[in-house]
Design an enzyme around this catalytic site. Structure first.
Site, PDB file in Angstrom:
ATOM      1  N   ARG A 167       0.868  -1.182   0.000  1.00  0.00           N
ATOM      2  CA  ARG A 167       0.000   0.000   0.000  1.00  0.00           C
ATOM      3  C   ARG A 167       0.901   1.228   0.000  1.00  0.00           C
ATOM      4  O   ARG A 167       1.739   1.396   0.889  1.00  0.00           O
ATOM      5  CB  ARG A 167      -0.926   0.003   1.214  1.00  0.00           C
ATOM      6  CG  ARG A 167      -1.904   1.182   1.276  1.00  0.00           C
ATOM      7  CD  ARG A 167      -2.902   0.955   2.410  1.00  0.00           C
ATOM      8  NE  ARG A 167      -3.857   2.046   2.576  1.00  0.00           N
ATOM      9  CZ  ARG A 167      -3.783   2.981   3.539  1.00  0.00           C
ATOM     10  NH1 ARG A 167      -2.770   2.948   4.408  1.00  0.00           N
ATOM     11  NH2 ARG A 167      -4.705   3.917   3.629  1.00  0.00           N
ATOM     12  N   ASN A 179      -6.895   8.145   2.640  1.00  0.00           N
ATOM     13  CA  ASN A 179      -6.520   7.568   3.926  1.00  0.00           C
ATOM     14  C   ASN A 179      -7.320   8.179   5.066  1.00  0.00           C
ATOM     15  O   ASN A 179      -7.470   9.406   5.155  1.00  0.00           O
ATOM     16  CB  ASN A 179      -5.027   7.813   4.181  1.00  0.00           C
ATOM     17  CG  ASN A 179      -4.553   7.173   5.472  1.00  0.00           C
ATOM     18  OD1 ASN A 179      -4.500   5.951   5.587  1.00  0.00           O
ATOM     19  ND2 ASN A 179      -4.200   7.999   6.454  1.00  0.00           N
ATOM     20  N   GLU A 180      -7.854   7.334   5.939  1.00  0.00           N
ATOM     21  CA  GLU A 180      -8.523   7.739   7.186  1.00  0.00           C
ATOM     22  C   GLU A 180      -9.299   9.045   6.999  1.00  0.00           C
ATOM     23  O   GLU A 180      -9.004  10.059   7.651  1.00  0.00           O
ATOM     24  CB  GLU A 180      -7.480   7.858   8.299  1.00  0.00           C
ATOM     25  CG  GLU A 180      -6.757   6.538   8.547  1.00  0.00           C
ATOM     26  CD  GLU A 180      -5.689   6.603   9.622  1.00  0.00           C
ATOM     27  OE1 GLU A 180      -5.489   7.701  10.192  1.00  0.00           O
ATOM     28  OE2 GLU A 180      -5.039   5.579   9.897  1.00  0.00           O
ATOM     29  N   HIS A 205      -8.481   0.182  10.025  1.00  0.00           N
ATOM     30  CA  HIS A 205      -7.150   0.329  10.594  1.00  0.00           C
ATOM     31  C   HIS A 205      -7.222  -0.037  12.073  1.00  0.00           C
ATOM     32  O   HIS A 205      -8.057   0.500  12.809  1.00  0.00           O
ATOM     33  CB  HIS A 205      -6.644   1.754  10.413  1.00  0.00           C
ATOM     34  CG  HIS A 205      -6.415   2.129   8.984  1.00  0.00           C
ATOM     35  ND1 HIS A 205      -5.938   3.355   8.588  1.00  0.00           N
ATOM     36  CD2 HIS A 205      -6.603   1.418   7.835  1.00  0.00           C
ATOM     37  CE1 HIS A 205      -5.837   3.387   7.263  1.00  0.00           C
ATOM     38  NE2 HIS A 205      -6.250   2.228   6.787  1.00  0.00           N
ATOM     39  N   TYR A 228      -5.487  -0.141  15.534  1.00  0.00           N
ATOM     40  CA  TYR A 228      -4.484   0.270  16.506  1.00  0.00           C
ATOM     41  C   TYR A 228      -5.076   0.101  17.908  1.00  0.00           C
ATOM     42  O   TYR A 228      -5.632  -0.936  18.226  1.00  0.00           O
ATOM     43  CB  TYR A 228      -4.012   1.699  16.210  1.00  0.00           C
ATOM     44  CG  TYR A 228      -3.251   1.804  14.892  1.00  0.00           C
ATOM     45  CD1 TYR A 228      -1.937   1.353  14.788  1.00  0.00           C
ATOM     46  CD2 TYR A 228      -3.856   2.346  13.756  1.00  0.00           C
ATOM     47  CE1 TYR A 228      -1.238   1.438  13.592  1.00  0.00           C
ATOM     48  CE2 TYR A 228      -3.163   2.436  12.551  1.00  0.00           C
ATOM     49  CZ  TYR A 228      -1.854   1.980  12.481  1.00  0.00           C
ATOM     50  OH  TYR A 228      -1.166   2.058  11.300  1.00  0.00           O
ATOM     51  N   GLU A 240      -4.251  -1.136   7.818  1.00  0.00           N
ATOM     52  CA  GLU A 240      -3.108  -0.735   8.640  1.00  0.00           C
ATOM     53  C   GLU A 240      -3.261  -1.378  10.013  1.00  0.00           C
ATOM     54  O   GLU A 240      -4.386  -1.529  10.513  1.00  0.00           O
ATOM     55  CB  GLU A 240      -3.042   0.785   8.847  1.00  0.00           C
ATOM     56  CG  GLU A 240      -2.678   1.609   7.646  1.00  0.00           C
ATOM     57  CD  GLU A 240      -2.511   3.082   8.015  1.00  0.00           C
ATOM     58  OE1 GLU A 240      -2.321   3.380   9.226  1.00  0.00           O
ATOM     59  OE2 GLU A 240      -2.588   3.919   7.114  1.00  0.00           O
ATOM     60  N   TRP A 299       1.590  -1.527   9.005  1.00  0.00           N
ATOM     61  CA  TRP A 299       2.170  -0.184   8.948  1.00  0.00           C
ATOM     62  C   TRP A 299       3.465  -0.190   9.749  1.00  0.00           C
ATOM     63  O   TRP A 299       3.460  -0.590  10.909  1.00  0.00           O
ATOM     64  CB  TRP A 299       1.209   0.844   9.544  1.00  0.00           C
ATOM     65  CG  TRP A 299       1.765   2.225   9.412  1.00  0.00           C
ATOM     66  CD1 TRP A 299       2.665   2.849  10.243  1.00  0.00           C
ATOM     67  CD2 TRP A 299       1.504   3.150   8.347  1.00  0.00           C
ATOM     68  NE1 TRP A 299       2.964   4.103   9.779  1.00  0.00           N
ATOM     69  CE2 TRP A 299       2.266   4.311   8.611  1.00  0.00           C
ATOM     70  CE3 TRP A 299       0.705   3.124   7.203  1.00  0.00           C
ATOM     71  CZ2 TRP A 299       2.256   5.423   7.777  1.00  0.00           C
ATOM     72  CZ3 TRP A 299       0.682   4.222   6.383  1.00  0.00           C
ATOM     73  CH2 TRP A 299       1.453   5.367   6.666  1.00  0.00           C
TER      74      TRP A 299
END
Length: 537
Positions: free
Chosen positions: A78, A155-156, A222, A224, A251, A280
């Site tokens: 990516r 992105n995001e 994503h 996290y 990610e 990531w």
């Protein structure tokens, strides 16, 4: 917390995503989506196994980085691009060069515009509409590359402010790209700095998918600090799989300033479900998150602890990656596995059944099985397994079901369907010997969070359950995780999800919820499990 430029939110629990039958993908020039799966241009199942690379900030590193990423086994990269709004614009010539380098290294290229990161919360961030302007501006580089490139719009594309606008803005962006002639598979990132703690993407994914006239959109979450427990990871991903909506982990890391993600569950669950992941990131992280570098100082020979985990650990890239068949790699095998044997049923309870079947064979190896519920000509996903047995949960007592099984191989081929087995669940019972611990873990004006532990104090395992109680003060549940909840008047029913269905003897499972209250919030004292009374602890 920021990973390089992006803040991520905090977690709250889940709402129910409706089970949906998704239309097959429109014929396209490259990647397509069908039945919730991403298929490459040869029609083979493709599972992303790769990493992110920050090209727009480190363009001079890209040539060597892509070679190194490929050498370590990845099948996808990516690539961070800029529309020119926050960083130096990557023009059509540069994008064409990146695509050519991906192709030279036999990597699938996921291209994303990073300038949208944290829109409406990050002051410099731009809208998805602005990202679409960029894609149209460099369309000449993208044309004809549909076999090798997936278009990740932005992105995001929302922070933690105004994120309810994500749904319509995403639909509008997809519609504009299709009207402009883009035939690529489109990837869309979640709001809330990619982590969707508000479940905006999850709860609106079906309508966003339907807005794509080609039905060729993939969703990216994503993971996290919001995803720091196995329950949260499994619940989120399984809801998409059940609804046959394609999802990848676009990610994730092994650590983060907003919390410690459960990377081992991310690796294990994506492998079990056959979902893609992109770690990531290759190298070059700053701002206090240097620990997210997979390669130390851009050196493939000195991987960080995170790099060793991602490439060489259990369910990591090296063990699970398969090159896309468009490159003539290991996934180009056209021969599907043999059909599994007709399943037999055992351990049937009021809410579950265990199915077993003769294993399939295949020249490149069977990687898993898909159990489906058959209703006439309609099939609904019921369970997945890497062995020739699976437990189907969440069934209704006293109800007849028909099940069948498919096998998948390492090339992504799917077998012919097995024969079918008819299963009628028990009418009730199966819950004797149970203890329930109900706790209010947090309370505020009009709302509260609860945690429920269900212990098996009996002499036989519980395989599938529904727990019920009645509230005295009109409380209601709005969100839950670890169980699916429904409410009729004051009576709450909580039914296990796939990963909480089995309670061994002397074992327990837990689930949580967010509820509302008014005036009094007394704790229930009477519980039943599969119709049998439980001890309140």
């Amino acid at each position: 917390m920021r990973k390089r430029f992006a803040l991520v939110g905090a977690a709250v629990a889940a709402l129910v995503l409706s089970l949906l039958t998704v239309a097959p993908a429109h014929a396209a020039a490259g990647f397509t989506v069908a039945n919730g799966r991403l298929l490459d241009a040869n029609g083979n199942d493709f599972v992303m196994r790769g990493v992110n690379h920050a090209h727009t900030w480190y363009a001079t590193r890209t040539t060597q980085a892509l070679k190194d990423i490929k050498s370590l086994g990845a099948n996808t990269v990516r690539v961070v691009l800029s529309s020119g709004d926050q960083w130096t614009r990557n023009d059509a010539a540069d994008v064409a060069n990146v695509i050519n380098q991906c192709k030279a290294n036999k990597l699938i290229c996921v291209l994303e515009v990073h300038d949208t990161t944290g829109y409406q919360e990050q002051s410099a961030a731009v809208s998805l509409a602005r990202a679409v302007d960029y894609w149209i501006g460099i369309q000449s580089a993208m044309a004809g590359q549909e076999k090798y490139v997936i278009l990740n719009i932005g992105n995001e594309p929302w922070g933690n402010t105004g994120y309810s606008g994500w749904t319509q803005a995403t639909k509008d962006a997809i519609t504009r790209l299709r009207a402009a002639g883009f035939q690529h598979t489109i990837m869309v990132d979640a709001p809330n700095w990619g982590q969707d703690w508000s479940f905006t993407m999850r709860d609106n994914a079906a309508s966003v998918f339907a807005a794509d006239p080609q039905k060729n959109t993939v969703f990216s979450i994503h993971m996290y600090g919001v995803f720091d427990t196995a329950a949260e990871i499994n619940d989120y991903l399984n809801r998409f799989v059940t609804a046959k909506l394609p999802i990848v982990v676009g990610e994730f890391g092994d650590n983060h300033s907003d919390g410690n993600p459960d990377e081992n569950t991310i690796f294990a669950t994506t492998q079990q479900l056959g979902l893609g992941y992109l770690a990531w990131s290759w190298s070059g992280n700053g701002g206090g998150v240097e620990y997210l570098d997979l390669a130390t100082n851009w050196n493939a020979g000195t991987l960080s602890a995170w790099g060793q985990r991602a490439f060489n650990g259990a369910n990591g890239i090296k063990a699970t990656s398969r090159e896309a068949s468009v490159y003539g790699g290991g996934t180009s095998d056209p021969t599907p596995p043999t059909a599994p044997g007709t399943p037999t049923a055992s351990g049937v309870t009021s809410t579950s059944a265990t199915l077993s079947w003769a294993a399939s064979t295949d020249n490149v190896g069977v990687t898993g099985y898909d159990v489906v519920r058959v209703n006439g000509t309609t099939e609904t996903a019921a369970a997945t397994s890497t062995t020739a047995t699976a437990t189907v949960t969440g069934l209704t007592a006293g109800t007849a079901y028909t099940f069948a099984v498919y096998a998948r191989d390492a090339a992504g081929n799917r077998s012919a369907r097995s024969g079918t087995v008819n299963v009628t669940t028990q009418s009730g019972g199966g819950g004797a010997g149970c203890a329930v611990t109900y706790r209010v873990t947090g309370q505020w004006q009009g709302g509260f969070q609860g945690d429920v532990k269900v212990a098996n104090t009996g002499t036989a395992p519980v395989n599938g359950w529904t727990l019920r109680w009645t509230w005295a003060n009109g409380q209601t549940v709005s969100q839950s995780w670890g169980a699916t909840t429904t409410q009729s008047g004051a009576t709450l029913s909580a039914t296990n999800v796939s990963y909480t269905g089995a309670i061994p003897v002397n074992g327990s499972v837990s689930f949580g919820f967010i509820g509302s209250w008014n005036g009094t919030n007394s704790v229930p004292t009477a519980f039943t499990l599969n119709g049998a009374s439980c001890t309140a602890v």
